[in-house]
Scaffold this motif. Structure first.
Motif, PDB file in Angstrom:
ATOM      1  N   UNK A   1       0.831  -1.212   0.000  1.00 27.13           N
ATOM      2  CA  UNK A   1       0.000   0.000   0.000  1.00 27.13           C
ATOM      3  C   UNK A   1       0.862   1.256   0.000  1.00 27.13           C
ATOM      4  N   UNK A   2       1.944   1.231   0.779  1.00 26.68           N
ATOM      5  CA  UNK A   2       2.688   2.475   1.065  1.00 26.68           C
ATOM      6  C   UNK A   2       3.992   2.617   0.301  1.00 26.68           C
ATOM      7  N   UNK A   3       4.318   1.687  -0.602  1.00 27.16           N
ATOM      8  CA  UNK A   3       5.659   1.658  -1.190  1.00 27.16           C
ATOM      9  C   UNK A   3       6.021   2.920  -1.969  1.00 27.16           C
ATOM     10  N   UNK A   4       5.035   3.667  -2.461  1.00 21.52           N
ATOM     11  CA  UNK A   4       5.330   4.844  -3.291  1.00 21.52           C
ATOM     12  C   UNK A   4       5.352   6.146  -2.495  1.00 21.52           C
ATOM     13  N   UNK A   5       5.174   6.067  -1.174  1.00 18.13           N
ATOM     14  CA  UNK A   5       5.136   7.270  -0.344  1.00 18.13           C
ATOM     15  C   UNK A   5       6.513   7.552   0.266  1.00 18.13           C
ATOM     16  N   UNK A   6       6.767   8.825   0.646  1.00 23.78           N
ATOM     17  CA  UNK A   6       8.035   9.147   1.324  1.00 23.78           C
ATOM     18  C   UNK A   6       8.200   8.308   2.595  1.00 23.78           C
ATOM     19  N   UNK A   7       9.442   7.945   2.888  1.00 21.34           N
ATOM     20  CA  UNK A   7       9.717   7.020   3.991  1.00 21.34           C
ATOM     21  C   UNK A   7       9.260   7.574   5.340  1.00 21.34           C
ATOM     22  N   UNK A   8       9.498   8.864   5.565  1.00 22.31           N
ATOM     23  CA  UNK A   8       9.093   9.449   6.842  1.00 22.31           C
ATOM     24  C   UNK A   8       7.583   9.394   7.008  1.00 22.31           C
TER      25      UNK A   8
ATOM     26  N   UNK B   1       5.565   9.618  17.807  1.00 23.39           N
ATOM     27  CA  UNK B   1       5.102  10.366  16.635  1.00 23.39           C
ATOM     28  C   UNK B   1       5.658  11.791  16.655  1.00 23.39           C
ATOM     29  N   UNK B   2       5.565  12.445  17.806  1.00 26.97           N
ATOM     30  CA  UNK B   2       6.067  13.816  17.944  1.00 26.97           C
ATOM     31  C   UNK B   2       7.584  13.870  17.771  1.00 26.97           C
ATOM     32  N   UNK B   3       8.277  12.866  18.318  1.00 30.53           N
ATOM     33  CA  UNK B   3       9.735  12.821  18.181  1.00 30.53           C
ATOM     34  C   UNK B   3      10.142  12.674  16.717  1.00 30.53           C
ATOM     35  N   UNK B   4       9.416  11.838  15.973  1.00 32.84           N
ATOM     36  CA  UNK B   4       9.731  11.660  14.557  1.00 32.84           C
ATOM     37  C   UNK B   4       9.446  12.935  13.760  1.00 32.84           C
ATOM     38  N   UNK B   5       8.360  13.594  14.075  1.00 40.17           N
ATOM     39  CA  UNK B   5       8.041  14.846  13.386  1.00 40.17           C
ATOM     40  C   UNK B   5       9.148  15.873  13.580  1.00 40.17           C
ATOM     41  N   UNK B   6       9.745  15.883  14.751  1.00 46.68           N
ATOM     42  CA  UNK B   6      10.769  16.882  15.070  1.00 46.68           C
ATOM     43  C   UNK B   6      12.165  16.481  14.591  1.00 46.68           C
ATOM     44  N   UNK B   7      12.553  15.214  14.761  1.00 45.13           N
ATOM     45  CA  UNK B   7      13.951  14.821  14.586  1.00 45.13           C
ATOM     46  C   UNK B   7      14.241  14.014  13.331  1.00 45.13           C
ATOM     47  N   UNK B   8      13.231  13.387  12.751  1.00 45.51           N
ATOM     48  CA  UNK B   8      13.506  12.544  11.583  1.00 45.51           C
ATOM     49  C   UNK B   8      13.484  13.401  10.318  1.00 45.51           C
ATOM     50  N   UNK B   9      14.571  13.419   9.547  1.00 44.21           N
ATOM     51  CA  UNK B   9      14.593  14.241   8.332  1.00 44.21           C
ATOM     52  C   UNK B   9      13.661  13.677   7.263  1.00 44.21           C
ATOM     53  N   UNK B  10      13.258  14.546   6.363  1.00 41.68           N
ATOM     54  CA  UNK B  10      12.418  14.104   5.254  1.00 41.68           C
ATOM     55  C   UNK B  10      13.223  13.200   4.340  1.00 41.68           C
ATOM     56  N   UNK B  11      12.605  12.132   3.900  1.00 38.55           N
ATOM     57  CA  UNK B  11      13.268  11.204   2.977  1.00 38.55           C
ATOM     58  C   UNK B  11      12.327  10.902   1.828  1.00 38.55           C
ATOM     59  N   UNK B  12      12.868  10.966   0.626  1.00 39.76           N
ATOM     60  CA  UNK B  12      12.050  10.695  -0.547  1.00 39.76           C
ATOM     61  C   UNK B  12      11.645   9.227  -0.598  1.00 39.76           C
ATOM     62  N   UNK B  13      10.604   8.970  -1.362  1.00 33.71           N
ATOM     63  CA  UNK B  13      10.161   7.586  -1.547  1.00 33.71           C
ATOM     64  C   UNK B  13      11.206   6.804  -2.326  1.00 33.71           C
ATOM     65  N   UNK B  14      11.234   5.512  -2.105  1.00 36.49           N
ATOM     66  CA  UNK B  14      12.097   4.657  -2.911  1.00 36.49           C
ATOM     67  C   UNK B  14      11.551   4.591  -4.338  1.00 36.49           C
ATOM     68  N   UNK B  15      12.398   4.289  -5.306  1.00 39.41           N
ATOM     69  CA  UNK B  15      11.907   4.161  -6.691  1.00 39.41           C
ATOM     70  C   UNK B  15      10.778   3.133  -6.768  1.00 39.41           C
ATOM     71  N   UNK B  16       9.701   3.511  -7.433  1.00 41.68           N
ATOM     72  CA  UNK B  16       8.540   2.616  -7.555  1.00 41.68           C
ATOM     73  C   UNK B  16       8.753   1.676  -8.735  1.00 41.68           C
ATOM     74  N   UNK B  17       9.086   0.442  -8.426  1.00 42.51           N
ATOM     75  CA  UNK B  17       9.349  -0.551  -9.470  1.00 42.51           C
ATOM     76  C   UNK B  17       8.116  -1.368  -9.832  1.00 42.51           C
ATOM     77  N   UNK B  18       6.952  -0.912  -9.345  1.00 47.35           N
ATOM     78  CA  UNK B  18       5.739  -1.642  -9.635  1.00 47.35           C
ATOM     79  C   UNK B  18       5.567  -2.860  -8.738  1.00 47.35           C
ATOM     80  N   UNK B  19       4.418  -3.486  -8.850  1.00 48.48           N
ATOM     81  CA  UNK B  19       4.111  -4.633  -8.003  1.00 48.48           C
ATOM     82  C   UNK B  19       5.081  -5.786  -8.235  1.00 48.48           C
ATOM     83  N   UNK B  20       5.349  -6.081  -9.503  1.00 44.94           N
ATOM     84  CA  UNK B  20       6.274  -7.176  -9.810  1.00 44.94           C
ATOM     85  C   UNK B  20       7.684  -6.870  -9.319  1.00 44.94           C
ATOM     86  N   UNK B  21       8.050  -5.601  -9.424  1.00 47.73           N
ATOM     87  CA  UNK B  21       9.387  -5.207  -9.004  1.00 47.73           C
ATOM     88  C   UNK B  21       9.644  -5.423  -7.531  1.00 47.73           C
ATOM     89  N   UNK B  22       8.583  -5.332  -6.720  1.00 48.26           N
ATOM     90  CA  UNK B  22       8.735  -5.543  -5.284  1.00 48.26           C
ATOM     91  C   UNK B  22       9.117  -6.981  -4.951  1.00 48.26           C
TER      92      UNK B  22
END
Length: 390
Positions: A61-68, A171-192
Motif C-alpha cells: 500500500x505504502x511503497x510509493x510514499x516518502x519514507x518518513x 510520533x512527535x519525536x519523529x516529526x521533530x527529529x527525523x529528516x524528510x526522505x524521498x520515496x524509494x523508486x517505484x518498481x511496480x508490483x512485480x518489481x517488489x
C-alpha cells in the motif's frame, strides 16, 4: 548518538512492549474477560497474525510514499491499536485490536531498516541497525517486567494506555527529529518481488526462521527449565529474566559492532554456531545451575546479536524491493518463533524433559548456520557486488 536514529529505537521499544507484555499478564486478562489462560494466549497469536499479514500488505500500500510519512502512519496505527486494546469491552474486541496492533510491526521494522541504513555514518550501518533494534531489547529488559508489575498493582489496561501514549510521544519525536526522505523508486508490483528470483534472499529468510526457532524452542519454556530441571526457585525467575534481558541488549550491540568490522556472513554463522554449542552444553548439564544459567544467557544474547547483520544482508540482496525484503524478514522472525514454541511444546507433550528443548533448538541453529555458509559460498560463486566485506 543521532536523534533521528533514536526515534527508530523509540518505535521498536513501543512495538516490543505491545508484542511481549501480553506474555506476563495473561492471567489478569483471562480473569477480566472470563476465559481460560490458553484462550487468552490466543491474543499473542493474534498479534503475530497481524505482523505476518501487515508486513507485506503495508508495504504494497505504502511503497510509493516518502519514507518518513510511512513511518508516521505506522506509528499512528500502532498508537490507536493500543489505545483501543486498553478500552476493549470483551474478548472478541481485544482479539481484533491485538491483530490491528500487530499490523504496523513488520512494516515499521522494514521501513525503519531502510531509514537506519540511510542515516548511518560510513562504515557504521550495522551499528545504526543495532541502535534501532535496541528499543526491542530494552522493552524485554525493562518495559515488559514493568508492565507486568503495573498490571499486578493496578490493571492490565494501564500498560496498553501507556504504550498508546508512547506511540504519540514517538510520533512527535519523529516529526521533530527525523529528516524528510524521498520515496524509494517505484518498481511496480512485480518489481517488489523480483528479488525473490534469486537464491540468496531465500537462504537468508530460511536461516532467520531456523535461527529464531532454535532459540525460541528453548526460551519459550525457560521458566519450567530453570525451576523444574535446573532447580532454581520460582522467586529467582525475576532476576534470571532481567539477566536474559541484559544479555539481549549486549548481544544486539555486540553483533552490530562485529558486523561493521568483519565479514557479515562469517559473523552470523559464528554466532549461530556458538549458540548451538551453548544449547548443546545446556542439554547435557541442565542440572548444574552455573552452567545452565551461563548457557541460557549466551543463547539469549545470540537472539538479537544476529539481527543487525541479517537485516543489512537482506537489504543488500533485495535491491528494488527493499521494503518487501525487510517485511519478509519479519515474517521469518515470527514464523521462527512459532516453530520453536511448537517444537518445544511437542517434545514436552511427548514425555521428554524440558531440557530436550535445548537440543532441538541446537539442531535448528545448526541448520541456520549451514544455510548461511551456503549463502556465503553462493555469493562468492556469483560474484555479486554487494559490500558484504568490510
Amino acid at each position: 548518538m543521532k536523534k533521528s536514529l533514536l526515534t527508530l529505537s523509540f518505535g521498536t521499544f513501543g512495538l516490543g512492549m505491545a508484542e511481549f507484555v501480553m506474555m506476563g499478564i495473561l492471567p489478569y486478562v483471562a480473569r477480566d474477560f472470563g476465559v481460560s489462560i490458553p484462550q487468552a494466549g490466543h491474543l499473542i497469536s493474534a498479534y503475530a497474525m497481524g505482523v505476518c499479514v501487515g508486513a507485506p500488505l503495508m508495504v504494497l500500500i505504502a511503497r510509493s510514499y516518502p519514507l518518513k510519512k510511512i513511518l508516521l502512519v505506522l506509528v499512528s496505527l500502532y498508537a490507536v491499536g493500543n489505545f483501543f486494546t486498553a478500552l476493549s469491552p470483551n474478548y472478541a474486541a481485544i482479539f481484533v485490536m491485538r491483530f490491528i496492533s500487530g499490523l504496523p510491526h513488520g512494516a515499521f521494522f522494514g521501513v525503519g531498516a531502510i531509514v537506519a541504513e540511510k542515516l548511518a555514518d560510513k562504515g557504521k550501518r550495522a551499528r545504526a541497525m543495532a541502535l534501532m533494534v535496541a528499543g526491542m531489547t530494552v522493552a524485554n529488559l525493562i518495559g515488559v517486567p514493568l508492565g507486568t508489575f503495573l498490571s499486578n498493582l493496578t490493571s492490565w489496561r494501564l500498560i496498553f494506555l501507556f504504550t498508546g501514549c508512547w506511540g504519540i510521544f514517538n510520533l512527535l519525536a519523529m516529526l521533530r527529529w527525523l529528516p524528510r526522505m524521498d520515496a524509494l523508486p517505484n518498481n511496480g508490483l512485480k518489481g517488489q518481488f523480483a528479488f525473490l528470483k534469486n537464491l540468496s534472499p531465500w537462504l537468508l529468510i530460511a536461516a532467520t526462521a531456523f535461527a529464531n526457532g532454535g532459540v525460541f524452542c528453548l526460551y519459550s519454556y525457560v521458566n519450567p527449565l530453570m525451576t523444574g530441571v535446573a532447580g532454581f526457585s520460582t522467586g529467582s525467575m525475576s532476576w534470571i529474566m532481567v539477566l536474559c534481558g541484559l544479555a539481549m541488549v549486549s548481544g544486539n550491540l555486540l553483533g552490530g559492532r562485529l558486523a561493521d568490522k568483519y565479514d557479515m556472513p562469517s559473523v552470523l554463522s559464528s554466532i549461530q554456531a556458538i549458540a548451538a554449542l551453548a544449547m548443546t552444553v545446556l542439554f547435557f548439564f541442565a542440572g548444574v545451575q552455573p552452567i545452565v544459567l551461563s548457557m541460557l544467557l549466551i543463547a539469549a544474547a545470540s537472539l538479537f546479536a544476529v539481527s543487525s547483520p541479517t537485516q543489512i544482508m537482506l537489504l543488500q540482496n533485495s535491491r528494488g524491493g527493499e521494503m518487501m525484503g525487510a517485511a519478509f524478514l519479519q515474517i521469518a522472525f515470527n514464523m521462527g518463533n512459532a516453530l520453536g514454541a511448537w517444537s518445544g511444546g511437542a517434545a514436552i507433550d511427548s514425555g521428554k524433559t524440558v531440557n530436550y528443548t535445548a537440543i532441538i533448538g541446537a539442531s535448528y541453529l545448526i541448520v541456520a548456520c549451514g544455510l548461511i555458509l551456503i549463502f556465503k559460498s553462493w555469493q562468492n560463486k556469483q560474484l555479486i557486488p554487494f559490500a558484504l566485506r568490510k
